[in-house]
Design a protein around this motif. Sequence first.
Motif, short mmCIF file in Angstrom:
data_model
loop_
_atom_site.label_atom_id
_atom_site.label_comp_id
_atom_site.label_asym_id
_atom_site.label_seq_id
_atom_site.Cartn_x
_atom_site.Cartn_y
_atom_site.Cartn_z
N ASP A 1 0.83 -1.20 0.00
CA ASP A 1 0.00 0.00 0.00
C ASP A 1 0.87 1.26 0.00
OD1 ASP A 1 -2.69 1.34 0.38
OD2 ASP A 1 -1.65 2.05 2.18
N THR A 2 1.96 1.24 0.78
CA THR A 2 2.88 2.39 0.81
C THR A 2 3.50 2.61 -0.56
OG1 THR A 2 3.44 2.50 3.16
CG2 THR A 2 5.20 3.05 1.63
N LEU A 3 3.93 1.54 -1.21
CA LEU A 3 4.52 1.67 -2.54
C LEU A 3 3.51 2.22 -3.55
CD1 LEU A 3 6.70 -1.56 -2.91
CD2 LEU A 3 7.51 0.79 -2.77
N GLU A 4 2.28 1.73 -3.45
CA GLU A 4 1.25 2.19 -4.37
C GLU A 4 1.00 3.69 -4.21
OE1 GLU A 4 -3.50 1.42 -5.26
OE2 GLU A 4 -2.32 -0.17 -4.29
N LYS A 5 0.86 4.14 -2.96
CA LYS A 5 0.61 5.57 -2.72
C LYS A 5 1.82 6.42 -3.12
CE LYS A 5 -2.87 5.45 0.96
NZ LYS A 5 -3.29 4.05 0.89
N ALA A 6 3.02 5.90 -2.86
CA ALA A 6 4.24 6.64 -3.22
C ALA A 6 4.34 6.81 -4.73
CB ALA A 6 5.48 5.92 -2.68
N LEU A 7 4.08 5.73 -5.46
CA LEU A 7 4.24 5.78 -6.92
C LEU A 7 3.12 6.57 -7.59
CD1 LEU A 7 5.58 2.17 -7.42
CD2 LEU A 7 6.78 4.29 -8.00
N GLU A 8 1.98 6.68 -6.93
CA GLU A 8 0.90 7.52 -7.47
C GLU A 8 1.32 8.99 -7.54
OE1 GLU A 8 -2.46 6.78 -4.99
OE2 GLU A 8 -3.05 4.94 -6.03
N LEU A 9 2.29 9.37 -6.72
CA LEU A 9 2.79 10.74 -6.74
C LEU A 9 3.63 11.02 -7.98
CD1 LEU A 9 3.86 10.94 -2.99
CD2 LEU A 9 1.99 12.21 -4.05
N ASN A 10 4.11 9.95 -8.62
CA ASN A 10 4.88 10.04 -9.87
C ASN A 10 6.03 11.03 -9.75
OD1 ASN A 10 5.49 9.29 -12.49
ND2 ASN A 10 4.25 10.94 -13.39
N LEU A 11 6.86 10.83 -8.72
CA LEU A 11 8.02 11.69 -8.49
C LEU A 11 9.21 11.21 -9.31
CD1 LEU A 11 7.68 12.04 -4.62
CD2 LEU A 11 7.02 13.71 -6.36
N PRO A 12 10.19 12.07 -9.54
CA PRO A 12 11.34 11.66 -10.36
C PRO A 12 12.34 10.78 -9.65
CG PRO A 12 11.58 13.95 -9.66
CD PRO A 12 10.21 13.51 -9.23
N HIS A 13 12.25 10.69 -8.30
CA HIS A 13 13.26 9.92 -7.55
C HIS A 13 12.64 9.32 -6.29
CE1 HIS A 13 16.82 9.02 -5.11
NE2 HIS A 13 17.54 9.13 -6.23
N TYR A 14 13.05 8.08 -6.00
CA TYR A 14 12.62 7.39 -4.78
C TYR A 14 13.82 6.68 -4.15
CZ TYR A 14 7.81 7.91 -6.52
OH TYR A 14 6.61 8.40 -6.98
N SER A 15 13.89 6.74 -2.82
CA SER A 15 14.86 5.93 -2.08
C SER A 15 14.08 5.03 -1.13
CB SER A 15 15.81 6.82 -1.27
OG SER A 15 16.54 7.69 -2.09
N ALA A 16 14.53 3.79 -0.96
CA ALA A 16 13.84 2.87 -0.06
C ALA A 16 14.88 2.01 0.66
CB ALA A 16 12.87 1.98 -0.84
N TYR A 17 14.83 2.04 1.98
CA TYR A 17 15.84 1.39 2.81
C TYR A 17 15.20 0.40 3.76
CZ TYR A 17 18.38 5.53 1.23
OH TYR A 17 18.93 6.51 0.46
N SER A 18 15.86 -0.72 3.98
CA SER A 18 15.41 -1.64 5.01
C SER A 18 15.89 -1.13 6.37
CB SER A 18 15.97 -3.05 4.77
OG SER A 18 17.38 -3.04 4.86
N LEU A 19 15.08 -1.36 7.37
CA LEU A 19 15.43 -0.91 8.72
C LEU A 19 16.68 -1.64 9.22
CD1 LEU A 19 14.75 0.56 11.43
CD2 LEU A 19 13.49 -1.50 12.06
N ILE A 20 17.63 -0.87 9.71
CA ILE A 20 18.79 -1.42 10.41
C ILE A 20 18.71 -0.91 11.84
CG2 ILE A 20 21.31 -1.49 10.55
CD1 ILE A 20 21.38 -1.02 7.53
N VAL A 21 18.70 -1.83 12.79
CA VAL A 21 18.62 -1.44 14.20
C VAL A 21 20.01 -1.06 14.67
CG1 VAL A 21 17.96 -2.16 16.52
CG2 VAL A 21 16.66 -3.00 14.54
N GLU A 22 20.21 0.24 14.82
CA GLU A 22 21.53 0.78 15.16
C GLU A 22 21.65 1.01 16.67
OE1 GLU A 22 23.83 1.01 13.06
OE2 GLU A 22 23.06 1.51 11.07
N PRO A 23 22.87 0.85 17.22
CA PRO A 23 23.08 1.17 18.64
C PRO A 23 22.71 2.63 18.93
CG PRO A 23 24.96 -0.02 17.76
CD PRO A 23 24.08 0.32 16.59
N LYS A 24 22.41 2.89 20.18
CA LYS A 24 22.08 4.24 20.66
C LYS A 24 20.79 4.76 20.04
CE LYS A 24 26.93 5.41 21.48
NZ LYS A 24 28.05 6.33 21.18
N THR A 25 19.87 3.87 19.70
CA THR A 25 18.56 4.28 19.23
C THR A 25 17.50 3.67 20.14
OG1 THR A 25 18.30 2.37 17.74
CG2 THR A 25 19.36 4.34 16.82
N ILE A 26 16.29 4.24 20.08
CA ILE A 26 15.18 3.70 20.87
C ILE A 26 14.88 2.27 20.45
CG2 ILE A 26 12.71 3.97 21.34
CD1 ILE A 26 13.17 7.03 20.98
#
Length: 381
Positions: free
Chosen positions: A175-200
Amino acid sequence: MARGVYIHIPFCHQICNYCDFNKVYFKNQPVDEYIEAVGKEIEMAVRKTPEQFQDIETIFLGGGTPTALSAQQITRLLHLINTLLPTKQLVEFSSEANPDELSADKLEALIQGGVNRLSMGVQSFDQELLKKIGRTHSNEHVFDTIKLAKKVGFDNISIDLMYGLPGQSMEQWEDTLEKALELNLPHYSAYSLIVEPKTIFYIQYAKGKLNLPTEDLEADMYDLLMRRMEEKEKKQYEISNFAIDGHISTHNKIYWDNDEYAGFGAGAHGYILGNRYSNHGPIKKYIESINNNKLPIVHKHEVTIEEKYEEQMFLGLRKTQGVLFSEFKTKFGVSMDELYGKEITKLVSDNLLIRDEKGVRLSRQGRFVGNEIFQQFLLGE
């Protein structure tokens, strides 16, 4: 010689649960003093080695959140940048932004100050997931802000998305991808979550309270990402980045090309004259150093030739085009095969790398295990 400049703005009105960048809550911070200190740091660096900044191609305002600043503060920061750095020849001047902070006056301040690219942290179009990760914007903020940005004059807009989030389902990601692509923007970045130290999230993970998707589900999410982007003709030019022709991120490509760039601001990193360096992170220490007429560098490392080989490979392989034989030989005077022939042959036979007459690049299968592949190019391993 620096191709790009990164400027760090460490202030946020809200701290995201996954963020490990140098940042502080905006309230009660010496924001105006910090902006002046950044200007002084740029001035000192340019005075010390002016030749390093003659041909910069890009400037990137990151954070933290640059748009946490007021319109007046943005105007002052950009005035300092344009006064102290040669910005007329820039091909790209980017700023990170939060959708719920980009008012009309801030957008005007950005575009009047020369910023020509916005990188907005959207992450998800699912409101419950946004709350889980500590984001405060709504979908309406995203839609309205993009419309306003276009009205003001921005046509180079990118949004960041995240997958592999706690409790995230494939249906939510689709659903997120569908809504994002409906915006038809020239650029998209998509990252998998990395659980980093010193974060909640790291604290929650350590307590066993972070419900992360399985590796298989995360891989399926990445597969869906690549397929959806391809269907909408957003070409994948790097592991996590997709764009139409003419809209790749020039600044980020500097990193992946393993070229040099300057970093300014508290906690900023740079790579100049063969040295990687980082600045003081605490704002008080950073400003004190500047006020004492000292560059705020707290750590410097001269990159060895072996490290340069390694970085050229694992940064370059992030790009869809991969690492070119000719560029490697020109840069280092040694062929890629002399250093990595055995590793390349093995990875090609495992269908993780593709080799042709130009160079080597990750196969589609290899994109799923990029980090494991990159480790094969560490000469000391």
